[in-house]
Scaffold this motif. Sequence first.
Motif, PDB file in Angstrom:
ATOM      1  N   PHE A  89      76.135  98.159  19.902  1.00  0.00           N
ATOM      2  CA  PHE A  89      74.764  97.659  20.050  1.00  0.00           C
ATOM      3  C   PHE A  89      73.762  98.795  19.978  1.00  0.00           C
ATOM      4  N   ALA A 130      70.180  88.860  21.694  1.00  0.00           N
ATOM      5  CA  ALA A 130      71.017  90.066  21.730  1.00  0.00           C
ATOM      6  C   ALA A 130      70.866  90.784  23.066  1.00  0.00           C
ATOM      7  N   TYR A 131      69.622  90.897  23.563  1.00  0.00           N
ATOM      8  CA  TYR A 131      69.395  91.589  24.829  1.00  0.00           C
ATOM      9  C   TYR A 131      69.980  90.811  26.000  1.00  0.00           C
ATOM     10  N   SER A 139      72.690  89.148  25.832  1.00  0.00           N
ATOM     11  CA  SER A 139      74.114  89.492  25.766  1.00  0.00           C
ATOM     12  C   SER A 139      74.364  90.884  26.334  1.00  0.00           C
ATOM     13  N   ASN A 167      73.135  99.683  16.390  1.00  0.00           N
ATOM     14  CA  ASN A 167      72.370  98.624  15.718  1.00  0.00           C
ATOM     15  C   ASN A 167      70.937  98.568  16.228  1.00  0.00           C
ATOM     16  N   HIS A 168      70.751  98.824  17.514  1.00  0.00           N
ATOM     17  CA  HIS A 168      69.409  98.786  18.114  1.00  0.00           C
ATOM     18  C   HIS A 168      68.506  99.850  17.482  1.00  0.00           C
TER      19      HIS A 168
END
Length: 217
Positions: free
Chosen positions: A182, A124-125, A127, A185-186
């Motif tokens: 993000f 994810a990071y 991305s 969500n983070h």
Amino acid sequence: MLQIRYVWELPVRITHWVNALCVLVLSVTGYYIGNPFYTAGSSAEYIMGWNRFIHFLFGYILLVSMMARAYWFLVGNQHSSWRMFFPWATSEGRKNALTFFRYYTFTGPKLPYEVGHNPLACMAYASVFTLFAVQIVSGFTLYGQFQPDSFWFAIFGWLPPLIDLQTLRLAHHVVMWLLIGFFINHLYSAWLMDVKEMNGVMSSIFSGYKFVEKDDL
């Protein structure tokens, strides 16, 4: 038995918070530039100018932060190294990423443990850093169009003939919403892991330290 492990080095923590602030400020000012939604009384005639100035200023701050983080990919500890962003390169990394995905989506009960970022988070990071790069390139390309003799026009002037400016603006806008998604969500994921693992995930981004069971090391 709990042990204290120094995980997030100072440059990682600083760039983390600088990036978070930049996403917030750039999103608000960028949305205003595209859709002015307030005025400021007698100074309203220059409110767009101030928003643009702040937007460009924080664009430069994000660029410097990303350059610092890129350098730390090369010289930082194992938890900040560029190698952590490629868990999919190994079968074990892919397996752990799937396990974390199932846990996050409530389709699997097992909670693996990682001292640093787990494999799914690393993907994810990676991305997110890619999206940052898209924002920097598209943003400074658009910025350079106002000064054909500027540095940014010289660097990215070749891009508009390939991708028209309206498409670049649209991409810039869409990526903004992806980064906001993000961000939400983070916060959720960090809070969830802090509650489940009880190892100081939330506080570690301030102090750099996590509390780790000796058997998990």
